[in-house]
Design an enzyme around this catalytic site. Sequence first.
Site, mmCIF file in Angstrom:
data_model
loop_
_atom_site.group_PDB
_atom_site.id
_atom_site.type_symbol
_atom_site.label_atom_id
_atom_site.label_comp_id
_atom_site.label_asym_id
_atom_site.label_seq_id
_atom_site.Cartn_x
_atom_site.Cartn_y
_atom_site.Cartn_z
ATOM 1 N N ASP A 7 0.867 -1.181 0.000
ATOM 2 C CA ASP A 7 0.000 0.000 0.000
ATOM 3 C C ASP A 7 0.907 1.235 0.000
ATOM 4 O O ASP A 7 2.141 1.118 -0.155
ATOM 5 C CB ASP A 7 -1.004 -0.045 1.168
ATOM 6 C CG ASP A 7 -0.339 0.141 2.536
ATOM 7 O OD1 ASP A 7 0.900 0.226 2.613
ATOM 8 O OD2 ASP A 7 -1.088 0.192 3.536
ATOM 9 N N CYS A 64 3.275 -3.119 4.085
ATOM 10 C CA CYS A 64 2.347 -2.053 4.474
ATOM 11 C C CYS A 64 2.982 -1.344 5.662
ATOM 12 O O CYS A 64 4.193 -1.498 5.886
ATOM 13 C CB CYS A 64 0.937 -2.589 4.739
ATOM 14 S SG CYS A 64 0.748 -3.669 6.169
ATOM 15 N N THR A 66 2.653 -1.774 8.962
ATOM 16 C CA THR A 66 3.124 -2.739 9.959
ATOM 17 C C THR A 66 3.514 -4.086 9.358
ATOM 18 O O THR A 66 4.140 -4.900 10.040
ATOM 19 C CB THR A 66 2.007 -3.029 10.979
ATOM 20 O OG1 THR A 66 0.876 -3.532 10.259
ATOM 21 C CG2 THR A 66 1.624 -1.773 11.756
ATOM 22 N N GLY A 69 -1.531 -6.006 8.228
ATOM 23 C CA GLY A 69 -2.763 -6.017 7.430
ATOM 24 C C GLY A 69 -2.566 -6.730 6.097
ATOM 25 O O GLY A 69 -3.382 -7.588 5.712
ATOM 26 N N HIS A 97 10.919 -23.987 8.534
ATOM 27 C CA HIS A 97 9.884 -24.797 9.193
ATOM 28 C C HIS A 97 8.491 -24.643 8.573
ATOM 29 O O HIS A 97 7.703 -25.589 8.593
ATOM 30 C CB HIS A 97 9.791 -24.436 10.690
ATOM 31 C CG HIS A 97 10.965 -24.940 11.486
ATOM 32 N ND1 HIS A 97 10.982 -24.966 12.857
ATOM 33 C CD2 HIS A 97 12.166 -25.436 11.087
ATOM 34 C CE1 HIS A 97 12.149 -25.466 13.286
ATOM 35 N NE2 HIS A 97 12.885 -25.746 12.226
ATOM 36 N N ASN A 98 8.184 -23.446 8.088
ATOM 37 C CA ASN A 98 6.817 -23.192 7.613
ATOM 38 C C ASN A 98 6.728 -23.116 6.096
ATOM 39 O O ASN A 98 5.633 -22.942 5.557
ATOM 40 C CB ASN A 98 6.276 -21.881 8.207
ATOM 41 C CG ASN A 98 6.545 -21.759 9.695
ATOM 42 O OD1 ASN A 98 7.291 -20.883 10.131
ATOM 43 N ND2 ASN A 98 5.987 -22.659 10.491
ATOM 44 N N ARG A 108 6.887 0.880 8.673
ATOM 45 C CA ARG A 108 6.953 1.751 9.851
ATOM 46 C C ARG A 108 7.556 1.011 11.048
ATOM 47 O O ARG A 108 7.579 1.539 12.154
ATOM 48 C CB ARG A 108 5.548 2.263 10.198
ATOM 49 C CG ARG A 108 4.962 3.164 9.108
ATOM 50 C CD ARG A 108 3.501 3.483 9.352
ATOM 51 N NE ARG A 108 2.967 4.368 8.313
ATOM 52 C CZ ARG A 108 1.674 4.542 8.060
ATOM 53 N NH1 ARG A 108 0.766 3.881 8.779
ATOM 54 N NH2 ARG A 108 1.287 5.356 7.109
ATOM 55 N N ARG A 131 9.210 -33.580 9.114
ATOM 56 C CA ARG A 131 8.050 -33.379 9.984
ATOM 57 C C ARG A 131 7.371 -32.033 9.716
ATOM 58 O O ARG A 131 6.161 -31.882 9.914
ATOM 59 C CB ARG A 131 8.451 -33.482 11.459
ATOM 60 C CG ARG A 131 9.335 -32.370 11.962
ATOM 61 C CD ARG A 131 9.799 -32.618 13.401
ATOM 62 N NE ARG A 131 10.458 -31.466 13.991
ATOM 63 C CZ ARG A 131 11.719 -31.094 13.739
ATOM 64 N NH1 ARG A 131 12.463 -31.791 12.892
ATOM 65 N NH2 ARG A 131 12.233 -30.038 14.333
ATOM 66 N N HIS A 132 8.149 -31.086 9.220
ATOM 67 C CA HIS A 132 7.566 -29.770 8.941
ATOM 68 C C HIS A 132 6.614 -29.839 7.740
ATOM 69 O O HIS A 132 5.642 -29.095 7.677
ATOM 70 C CB HIS A 132 8.673 -28.747 8.683
ATOM 71 C CG HIS A 132 9.629 -28.631 9.833
ATOM 72 N ND1 HIS A 132 9.238 -28.217 11.089
ATOM 73 C CD2 HIS A 132 10.949 -28.924 9.932
ATOM 74 C CE1 HIS A 132 10.275 -28.232 11.904
ATOM 75 N NE2 HIS A 132 11.328 -28.666 11.233
ATOM 76 N N ARG A 135 3.190 -30.776 8.819
ATOM 77 C CA ARG A 135 2.478 -29.675 9.480
ATOM 78 C C ARG A 135 1.979 -28.648 8.463
ATOM 79 O O ARG A 135 0.888 -28.089 8.613
ATOM 80 C CB ARG A 135 3.403 -29.011 10.509
ATOM 81 C CG ARG A 135 3.686 -29.954 11.662
ATOM 82 C CD ARG A 135 4.835 -29.517 12.525
ATOM 83 N NE ARG A 135 5.110 -30.519 13.557
ATOM 84 C CZ ARG A 135 6.252 -30.607 14.226
ATOM 85 N NH1 ARG A 135 7.226 -29.765 13.972
ATOM 86 N NH2 ARG A 135 6.416 -31.536 15.143
#
Length: 147
Positions: A7, A64, A66, A69, A97-98, A108, A131-132, A135
Amino acid sequence: MIALGSDHAGLPLKLEIIKLLDELGLAYTDYGTDSLARCDYPVYGQKAAEAVASGACDRGIIFCGTGIGISIAANKVAGIRCAVCSECYSAVLSREHNDANMLALGARVVGPGLARMIVTQWLEAGFEGGRHADRVKLIHQIEGQQA
Ligand code: RB5
């Protein structure tokens, strides 16, 4: 190919990261915004996320004020795992891991030097699988359980 989106609040940091990607010789597509005029982060989070989910882009980096959002918006797109990070440890672990396929940064929250370091380490880190992977599969099963 890296999908970019922001944004108005995230635009200055996106421009800094575009410089970094140019220095690294990495290709990207910018899905907007390209103006400091006030706009709505879900629009650009969705555009970049759909580019990743469709396979048009391998990864995405979105911005953005932060990072929160736009990451929430991106995570509404099926197949997206977007991590908002303001330090390197979480950024690397989000890959290992993810298997995060998108990174969100808050313009900001983090300065340009730290943001460059986070992006560089996030791009270099790889998914550990094992194992990840089980998940990550469970995460996406949740998508199929929603009406
Ligand atoms: C815009 O002022 C701001 O709310 C937005 O950039 C973002 O921080 C929202 O999460």
